[in-house]
Design a protein around this motif. Structure first.
Motif, short mmCIF file in Angstrom:
data_model
loop_
_atom_site.label_atom_id
_atom_site.label_comp_id
_atom_site.label_asym_id
_atom_site.label_seq_id
_atom_site.Cartn_x
_atom_site.Cartn_y
_atom_site.Cartn_z
N THR A 22 0.51 -10.42 -23.38
CA THR A 22 1.54 -9.76 -22.71
C THR A 22 2.29 -8.91 -23.76
O THR A 22 2.62 -7.64 -23.53
CB THR A 22 2.45 -10.64 -21.85
OG1 THR A 22 1.77 -11.24 -21.04
CG2 THR A 22 3.64 -9.72 -21.43
N LEU A 62 3.61 -19.18 -18.40
CA LEU A 62 2.54 -18.45 -18.99
C LEU A 62 2.15 -19.41 -20.15
O LEU A 62 2.81 -20.12 -20.70
CB LEU A 62 3.01 -17.22 -19.78
CG LEU A 62 3.19 -16.08 -18.45
CD1 LEU A 62 3.84 -14.85 -19.33
CD2 LEU A 62 2.04 -15.75 -17.72
N ASP A 106 -1.53 -16.23 -22.85
CA ASP A 106 -1.04 -15.01 -21.90
C ASP A 106 0.42 -14.24 -22.59
O ASP A 106 0.53 -13.11 -22.55
CB ASP A 106 -0.67 -15.67 -20.70
CG ASP A 106 -1.94 -15.98 -19.76
OD1 ASP A 106 -2.94 -15.63 -20.16
OD2 ASP A 106 -1.82 -16.71 -18.88
#
Length: 181
Positions: free
Chosen positions: A141, A133, A137
């Motif tokens: 998250t 990731l 990201d």
């Protein structure tokens, strides 16, 4: 000291409840005939019994509360709640915000916000190592709407930016010297 409502909330067994009722009736009888000495001789052991009963009740309530708190703590240590906003965690607890913050600090020695942030950073570290990731990201998250805020928080806990930390992790993983026997 203990009224009937408090006594009933303690939930003594039937024999204990009957013992207390009998002792109270006897005290009332001795008071009615003006025999304070006998009333006192019944009152003191009864008081001791009721204090013991109340103490055991308090210990049980505390144990239940501790168990509930530690179940709550285990739940917020899952990825679902690490990534959740603090408001969702507070809602999960069933406590008001101020009460949860107070008991959390008492039981863990740190604030709920700091604990939650620390969990997020630790989870970010695992994502940096175990996923491909992007930093954006990972921040997303974890519930950060601002990449710069995530980097600032991360750096405050680790002294490195997420990119620097990932490079360090990958270097240590890939180029670690094998142990010699």
């Amino acid at each position: 000291f203990l009224n009937a409502q408090t006594l009933m909330s303690i939930k003594p067994d039937e024999s204990t409840l009957q013992y207390i009722k009998d002792r109270l009736s006897l005290i009332q009888y001795y008071q009615k005939i003006n025999d304070e000495q006998r009333a006192l001789s019944v009152y003191i052991p009864l008081l001791s019994e009721m204090i013991s009963l109340f103490w055991n009740y308090c210990v049980n309530v505390r144990n239940d509360a501790d168990e509930n708190f530690y179940n709550f703590l285990a739940k917020i240590n899952t990825a679902e709640f690490i990534c959740a906003p603090l408001e969702k965690i507070i809602e999960l607890s069933g406590y008001s915000h101020s009460h949860l913050c107070k008991i959390f600090k008492q039981k863990t020695g740190q604030s709920l916000k700091n604990y939650h942030t620390q969990l997020k950073v630790e989870y970010a570290i695992s994502l940096l190592l175990d996923s491909h990731l992007s930093i954006l990201d990972i921040a997303s998250t974890l519930g950060y709407s601002s990449l710069s805020h995530f980097i600032k928080i991360f750096k405050a806990y680790t002294s490195l930016t997420p990119v620097q930390y990932r490079k360090k992790l990958i270097f240590n993983r890939d180029y670690q010297q094998p142990q010699q026997a």
